[in-house]
Design a protein around this motif. Structure first.
Motif, PDB file in Angstrom:
ATOM      1  N   LEU A  23       0.828  -1.201   0.000  1.00  0.00           N
ATOM      2  CA  LEU A  23       0.000   0.000   0.000  1.00  0.00           C
ATOM      3  C   LEU A  23       0.868   1.260   0.000  1.00  0.00           C
ATOM      4  CD1 LEU A  23      -2.813   1.336   0.288  1.00  0.00           C
ATOM      5  CD2 LEU A  23      -2.571   1.101   2.754  1.00  0.00           C
ATOM      6  N   LEU A  24       1.906   1.265   0.838  1.00  0.00           N
ATOM      7  CA  LEU A  24       2.802   2.423   0.901  1.00  0.00           C
ATOM      8  C   LEU A  24       3.549   2.613  -0.421  1.00  0.00           C
ATOM      9  CD1 LEU A  24       4.284   2.072   4.502  1.00  0.00           C
ATOM     10  CD2 LEU A  24       2.663   3.784   3.682  1.00  0.00           C
ATOM     11  N   ASP A  25       3.958   1.515  -1.035  1.00  0.00           N
ATOM     12  CA  ASP A  25       4.642   1.610  -2.331  1.00  0.00           C
ATOM     13  C   ASP A  25       3.714   2.230  -3.375  1.00  0.00           C
ATOM     14  OD1 ASP A  25       6.969   0.539  -1.375  1.00  0.00           O
ATOM     15  OD2 ASP A  25       6.525  -1.518  -2.004  1.00  0.00           O
ATOM     16  N   LYS A  26       2.468   1.767  -3.402  1.00  0.00           N
ATOM     17  CA  LYS A  26       1.514   2.299  -4.374  1.00  0.00           C
ATOM     18  C   LYS A  26       1.195   3.763  -4.085  1.00  0.00           C
ATOM     19  CE  LYS A  26       0.807  -1.152  -7.127  1.00  0.00           C
ATOM     20  NZ  LYS A  26       1.219  -1.020  -8.553  1.00  0.00           N
ATOM     21  N   ALA A  27       1.129   4.121  -2.795  1.00  0.00           N
ATOM     22  CA  ALA A  27       0.857   5.513  -2.430  1.00  0.00           C
ATOM     23  C   ALA A  27       1.979   6.424  -2.916  1.00  0.00           C
ATOM     24  CB  ALA A  27       0.692   5.634  -0.917  1.00  0.00           C
ATOM     25  N   LYS A  28       3.229   5.961  -2.773  1.00  0.00           N
ATOM     26  CA  LYS A  28       4.368   6.734  -3.257  1.00  0.00           C
ATOM     27  C   LYS A  28       4.315   6.868  -4.781  1.00  0.00           C
ATOM     28  CE  LYS A  28       8.349   5.377  -1.566  1.00  0.00           C
ATOM     29  NZ  LYS A  28       9.366   4.413  -1.055  1.00  0.00           N
ATOM     30  N   VAL A  84      -5.291   6.178 -12.623  1.00  0.00           N
ATOM     31  CA  VAL A  84      -6.507   5.377 -12.432  1.00  0.00           C
ATOM     32  C   VAL A  84      -6.139   3.952 -12.036  1.00  0.00           C
ATOM     33  CG1 VAL A  84      -8.501   4.369 -13.601  1.00  0.00           C
ATOM     34  CG2 VAL A  84      -7.928   6.761 -13.981  1.00  0.00           C
ATOM     35  N   SER A  85      -5.155   3.377 -12.753  1.00  0.00           N
ATOM     36  CA  SER A  85      -4.732   2.011 -12.470  1.00  0.00           C
ATOM     37  C   SER A  85      -4.146   1.890 -11.066  1.00  0.00           C
ATOM     38  CB  SER A  85      -3.694   1.571 -13.510  1.00  0.00           C
ATOM     39  OG  SER A  85      -3.201   0.290 -13.210  1.00  0.00           O
ATOM     40  N   THR A  86      -3.285   2.839 -10.698  1.00  0.00           N
ATOM     41  CA  THR A  86      -2.654   2.795  -9.377  1.00  0.00           C
ATOM     42  C   THR A  86      -3.684   3.025  -8.270  1.00  0.00           C
ATOM     43  OG1 THR A  86      -0.611   3.649 -10.356  1.00  0.00           O
ATOM     44  CG2 THR A  86      -0.789   3.747  -7.957  1.00  0.00           C
ATOM     45  N   SER A  87      -4.619   3.948  -8.496  1.00  0.00           N
ATOM     46  CA  SER A  87      -5.667   4.200  -7.507  1.00  0.00           C
ATOM     47  C   SER A  87      -6.513   2.951  -7.284  1.00  0.00           C
ATOM     48  CB  SER A  87      -6.565   5.366  -7.961  1.00  0.00           C
ATOM     49  OG  SER A  87      -5.835   6.561  -8.055  1.00  0.00           O
ATOM     50  N   SER A  88      -6.811   2.245  -8.373  1.00  0.00           N
ATOM     51  CA  SER A  88      -7.589   1.005  -8.251  1.00  0.00           C
ATOM     52  C   SER A  88      -6.828  -0.026  -7.428  1.00  0.00           C
ATOM     53  CB  SER A  88      -7.896   0.441  -9.645  1.00  0.00           C
ATOM     54  OG  SER A  88      -8.684   1.346 -10.396  1.00  0.00           O
ATOM     55  N   ALA A  89      -5.501  -0.084  -7.652  1.00  0.00           N
ATOM     56  CA  ALA A  89      -4.680  -1.021  -6.879  1.00  0.00           C
ATOM     57  C   ALA A  89      -4.683  -0.661  -5.396  1.00  0.00           C
ATOM     58  CB  ALA A  89      -3.250  -1.029  -7.418  1.00  0.00           C
ATOM     59  N   LEU A  94      -6.593  -1.675   0.181  1.00  0.00           N
ATOM     60  CA  LEU A  94      -7.349  -1.204   1.352  1.00  0.00           C
ATOM     61  C   LEU A  94      -8.523  -2.133   1.648  1.00  0.00           C
ATOM     62  CD1 LEU A  94      -7.319   2.647   0.693  1.00  0.00           C
ATOM     63  CD2 LEU A  94      -6.255   1.479   2.621  1.00  0.00           C
ATOM     64  N   ASP A  95      -9.220  -2.581   0.594  1.00  0.00           N
ATOM     65  CA  ASP A  95     -10.327  -3.527   0.792  1.00  0.00           C
ATOM     66  C   ASP A  95      -9.824  -4.805   1.460  1.00  0.00           C
ATOM     67  OD1 ASP A  95     -12.136  -1.798  -0.291  1.00  0.00           O
ATOM     68  OD2 ASP A  95     -12.136  -2.724  -2.296  1.00  0.00           O
ATOM     69  N   GLY A  96      -8.654  -5.287   1.017  1.00  0.00           N
ATOM     70  CA  GLY A  96      -8.089  -6.494   1.619  1.00  0.00           C
ATOM     71  C   GLY A  96      -7.759  -6.300   3.084  1.00  0.00           C
ATOM     72  N   LEU A  97      -7.221  -5.134   3.432  1.00  0.00           N
ATOM     73  CA  LEU A  97      -6.897  -4.852   4.832  1.00  0.00           C
ATOM     74  C   LEU A  97      -8.163  -4.747   5.680  1.00  0.00           C
ATOM     75  CD1 LEU A  97      -4.034  -2.253   4.324  1.00  0.00           C
ATOM     76  CD2 LEU A  97      -3.793  -4.509   5.353  1.00  0.00           C
ATOM     77  N   LEU A  98      -9.195  -4.114   5.112  1.00  0.00           N
ATOM     78  CA  LEU A  98     -10.456  -3.991   5.857  1.00  0.00           C
ATOM     79  C   LEU A  98     -11.084  -5.357   6.103  1.00  0.00           C
ATOM     80  CD1 LEU A  98     -11.958  -0.849   4.065  1.00  0.00           C
ATOM     81  CD2 LEU A  98     -11.255  -1.002   6.466  1.00  0.00           C
ATOM     82  N   GLN A  99     -11.026  -6.228   5.103  1.00  0.00           N
ATOM     83  CA  GLN A  99     -11.603  -7.562   5.250  1.00  0.00           C
ATOM     84  C   GLN A  99     -10.830  -8.408   6.260  1.00  0.00           C
ATOM     85  OE1 GLN A  99     -11.765  -9.220   1.321  1.00  0.00           O
ATOM     86  NE2 GLN A  99     -13.251  -7.714   0.584  1.00  0.00           N
ATOM     87  N   SER A 100      -9.519  -8.149   6.371  1.00  0.00           N
ATOM     88  CA  SER A 100      -8.721  -8.917   7.339  1.00  0.00           C
ATOM     89  C   SER A 100      -8.897  -8.410   8.760  1.00  0.00           C
ATOM     90  CB  SER A 100      -7.240  -8.856   6.957  1.00  0.00           C
ATOM     91  OG  SER A 100      -6.744  -7.539   7.123  1.00  0.00           O
ATOM     92  N   GLY A 101      -9.599  -7.281   8.900  1.00  0.00           N
ATOM     93  CA  GLY A 101      -9.913  -6.772  10.232  1.00  0.00           C
ATOM     94  C   GLY A 101      -8.818  -5.965  10.885  1.00  0.00           C
ATOM     95  N   VAL A 102      -7.794  -5.569  10.096  1.00  0.00           N
ATOM     96  CA  VAL A 102      -6.681  -4.833  10.693  1.00  0.00           C
ATOM     97  C   VAL A 102      -7.150  -3.508  11.275  1.00  0.00           C
ATOM     98  CG1 VAL A 102      -4.539  -3.624  10.140  1.00  0.00           C
ATOM     99  CG2 VAL A 102      -4.924  -5.926   9.282  1.00  0.00           C
ATOM    100  N   SER A 103      -8.032  -2.809  10.559  1.00  0.00           N
ATOM    101  CA  SER A 103      -8.430  -1.486  11.030  1.00  0.00           C
ATOM    102  C   SER A 103      -9.531  -1.541  12.076  1.00  0.00           C
ATOM    103  CB  SER A 103      -8.903  -0.645   9.838  1.00  0.00           C
ATOM    104  OG  SER A 103     -10.033  -1.250   9.238  1.00  0.00           O
ATOM    105  N   ALA A 104     -10.224  -2.705  12.206  1.00  0.00           N
ATOM    106  CA  ALA A 104     -11.348  -2.775  13.122  1.00  0.00           C
ATOM    107  C   ALA A 104     -10.937  -3.167  14.533  1.00  0.00           C
ATOM    108  CB  ALA A 104     -12.380  -3.777  12.599  1.00  0.00           C
TER     109      ALA A 104
END
Length: 284
Positions: A23-28, A84-89, A94-104
């Motif tokens: 995620l950090l790599d894609k954000a950069k 657009v491609s990078t934003s989708s990635a 983020l969806d994967g992290l939310l599903q794994s419950g890291v943020s909850a």
């Protein structure tokens, strides 16, 4: 990066750590794309203003102006598509992290300290040499002794100055280059020409491609902004690639910024081994 995660689930935590790093790599990457888009937009607006101020420019050299303007818009579209491609990635990660419950989970957070931020910046800077280990990067820098490189010898709030210099020495301890500007300087008080030497950190140096090895050079497409040696000088300036090359050994045809002749921007031929990637945040 340090993560504070309570409870068990070592495998899940390791997987989340990998997702966060991605995620950090894609954000950069996204941040860099947006900066490049801003630079292209500035160049497009400059051309629009010139055309509005001097409509006769289009009449005199319609092909040159319109081809360059088209190249800038093509590059802007490529950057937008990449965004657009990078934003989708990023959204997918983020969806994967939310599903794994890291943020909850209670008190689960990611803490990035100032030292880590500095290290991340350093990592970005040293990628000009290679993506391998620091030891390999230092060895690669040491091997530049006697070679000509592009060097940022001066920088202020308004502009950066880049010149072709010769590497005299590289200190692995301080990670500094000692370089020589082989162009004779101004006369000193005795009337003798003096040599200009500089000590510069690794991020201020960009190795040139090997003259006898075109495969060592990046291939910059039409519309891409680069840093290149202006013909007949040892100074490097920002330029735009005017046309695609058929072979990697071919010269680049470039439009240098602010290089107007009778209201036109002439194409300049520059050898591939005198063209490098435009440094992030370059000011001219």
């Amino acid at each position: 990066m340090s993560s504070s995660v309570g409870g068990g689930g070592g495998g899940s935590a390791a997987g989340s750590g990998g997702d966060i790093a991605g995620l950090l790599d894609k954000a950069k990457e996204l941040d860099q794309l947006r900066k490049e888009q801003d630079e292209v937009a500035i160049e497009i607006n400059k051309m629009h203003k010139k055309i509005l101020a001097s409509p006769e420019m289009v009449d005199k050299s319609a092909d040159t102006i319109l081809v360059r303007l088209r190249a800038l818009y093509v590059h802007a579209k490529e950057l937008a598509d990449s965004e657009v491609s990078t934003s989708s990635a990023v959204i997918g990660l983020l969806d994967g992290l939310l599903q794994s419950g890291v943020s909850a989970a209670p008190r689960k957070k990611i803490e990035v300290g100032e030292q880590k931020k500095k290290r991340m910046k350093s990592d970005t800077d040293t990628t000009r040499f290679s993506s391998t280990s620091m030891r390999s990067q230092l060895d690669q820098a040491a091997n530049l002794k006697g070679e000509q490189v592009a060097a940022r010898v001066k920088s202020d709030e308004e502009k950066d100055e880049w010149f072709v210099v010769k590497v005299i020495h590289f200190d692995k301890e301080t990670k500094e280059f000692e370089v020589l500007d082989e162009e004779p300087g101004d006369d000193d008080e005795s009337g003798q020409k003096f040599e200009r030497k500089y000590k510069l950190p690794m991020p201020y140096i960009i190795p040139f491609p090997k003259k006898g090895d075109p495969s060592s050079a990046q291939d910059f497409g039409q519309g891409r902004q680069v840093l290149a040696v202006y013909p007949g000088t040892t100074a490097l300036y920002r330029a735009t690639v005017a046309a695609h090359r058929k072979r990697k050994s071919d010269d680049y045809l470039l439009w240098f910024d602010d290089d107007e002749e009778d209201g036109n921007l002439p194409q300049r031929a520059v050898p591939f081994y005198r063209v490098v990637a435009l440094p992030e945040g370059h000011r001219q």
